[in-house]
Write a protein that holds these residues in place. Structure first.
Motif, mmCIF file in Angstrom:
data_model
loop_
_atom_site.group_PDB
_atom_site.id
_atom_site.type_symbol
_atom_site.label_atom_id
_atom_site.label_comp_id
_atom_site.label_asym_id
_atom_site.label_seq_id
_atom_site.Cartn_x
_atom_site.Cartn_y
_atom_site.Cartn_z
ATOM 1 N N MET A 37 8.704 2.309 4.472
ATOM 2 C CA MET A 37 7.252 2.419 4.269
ATOM 3 C C MET A 37 6.653 1.033 4.003
ATOM 4 O O MET A 37 7.270 0.180 3.353
ATOM 5 N N VAL A 38 5.434 0.812 4.459
ATOM 6 C CA VAL A 38 4.727 -0.435 4.183
ATOM 7 C C VAL A 38 3.905 -0.272 2.902
ATOM 8 O O VAL A 38 3.093 0.653 2.784
ATOM 9 N N ILE A 39 4.133 -1.168 1.933
ATOM 10 C CA ILE A 39 3.425 -1.121 0.649
ATOM 11 C C ILE A 39 2.728 -2.460 0.441
ATOM 12 O O ILE A 39 3.392 -3.490 0.274
ATOM 13 N N ASP A 40 1.396 -2.453 0.463
ATOM 14 C CA ASP A 40 0.670 -3.702 0.214
ATOM 15 C C ASP A 40 0.497 -3.915 -1.288
ATOM 16 O O ASP A 40 0.895 -3.077 -2.103
ATOM 17 N N LYS A 41 -0.125 -5.031 -1.662
ATOM 18 C CA LYS A 41 -0.224 -5.387 -3.077
ATOM 19 C C LYS A 41 -1.084 -4.385 -3.849
ATOM 20 O O LYS A 41 -0.775 -4.054 -5.001
ATOM 21 N N ASP A 42 -2.175 -3.915 -3.268
ATOM 22 C CA ASP A 42 -3.033 -2.952 -3.959
ATOM 23 C C ASP A 42 -2.292 -1.651 -4.238
ATOM 24 O O ASP A 42 -2.380 -1.088 -5.339
ATOM 25 N N LEU A 43 -1.555 -1.168 -3.260
ATOM 26 C CA LEU A 43 -0.790 0.061 -3.446
ATOM 27 C C LEU A 43 0.326 -0.150 -4.457
ATOM 28 O O LEU A 43 0.610 0.726 -5.279
ATOM 29 N N GLN A 44 0.935 -1.317 -4.398
ATOM 30 C CA GLN A 44 2.005 -1.625 -5.355
ATOM 31 C C GLN A 44 1.459 -1.598 -6.783
ATOM 32 O O GLN A 44 2.082 -1.036 -7.687
#
Length: 261
Positions: A37-44
């Motif tokens: 899955m792709v997790i960007d900084k905001d989601l992290q």
């Protein structure tokens, strides 16, 4: 990549082959996190915040597992674990949502327990609930369950125990001690008056005379370094302070002094 920890229900998340953050199983399910899955900084950031709440929630559940707790008690407990205030508030909201935290239910249960297992009256119970952070309206609602007849019944049991404890005191002192004891236990004046009308406090003149005579002899000896007038006045004041009546004191001292002569 997702890797299970040794602790059940906890996982480590790796981003681009490097360890990034830990999460709970509930958070992993909520955000549908999967390998690749792709997790960007905001989601992290959002996931980490959700995990903080999940951890705090589990800590709170552990604390609640033994008994009911007030919101203040749970808050104080989470603060000792150095959990941030915003995380604590989110945790409290979740606990309320699942009816695991309810100050009204807590107050009502507390009053029932104190009513059935303790000798405390409403004033002391109110003080205890205040210390646990319960609001005045909630306390009022809970104390309604403590019926007047139950209050008097509990008060009578306390008064009889106190009367027995102070049985070898002068009658006036015994009565005063019983009233003071009821006040200390948290009973209101109106209830105390009803209690005192129901219990039987009787003055045993022979026993009181014996007690007074014994006390008078001790005090008279203790004041022997004074001249006769001062010795007599000091002895009278001491005996009166212990709850004996002036007429009885004079009578006993007259007998004592004549006997010494």
């Amino acid at each position: 990549m997702i890797e299970a920890q040794k602790r059940a229900g906890r996982y480590n998340v790796y981003l681009d082959g490097k360890y990034a953050f830990p999460i709970s199983e509930s958070v992993m399910i909520k955000y549908r996190i999967f390998k690749g899955m792709v997790i960007d900084k905001d989601l992290q950031t959002e996931i980490i915040a959700a995990d903080d709440v999940a951890k705090a929630y589990n800590r709170a559940l552990d604390y609640l597992s033994g008994q009911l707790r007030s919101e203040k008690e749970v808050t104080d407990k989470l603060k000792t674990l150095e959990i941030d205030d915003d995380v604590i508030e989110s945790t409290l909201e979740r606990l309320r949502e699942f009816n695991l935290l309810d100050d009204q239910a807590y107050a009502s249960a507390y009053v029932r327990t104190m009513r059935n297992t303790s000798d405390k009256g409403p004033i002391v119970i109110r003080q205890h609930l205040r210390q646990k952070g319960i609001g005045e309206n909630l306390i009022d609602n809970a104390l309604v369950e403590f019926k007047d007849d139950e209050l008097v019944e509990n008060g009578v049991a306390v008064a009889e125990k106190l009367a027995k404890h102070y049985a070898r005191k002068p009658f006036s002192t015994q009565k005063q001690k019983v009233i003071q004891g009821l006040m200390t236990k948290g009973f209101q004046r109106e209830t105390i008056d009803q209690v005192m009308n129901q219990i039987e406090l009787t003055r045993d003149e022979d026993t009181e005379t014996d007690l007074l005579t014994h006390e008078a002899q001790k005090v008279w000896r203790r004041n022997r370094r004074y001249d006769d007038r001062e010795r007599l006045n000091r002895t009278k004041r001491t005996l009166y302070g212990k709850g004996y009546q002036f007429d009885d004191i004079n009578r006993v001292l007259d007998t004592l002094i004549e006997g010494n002569d």
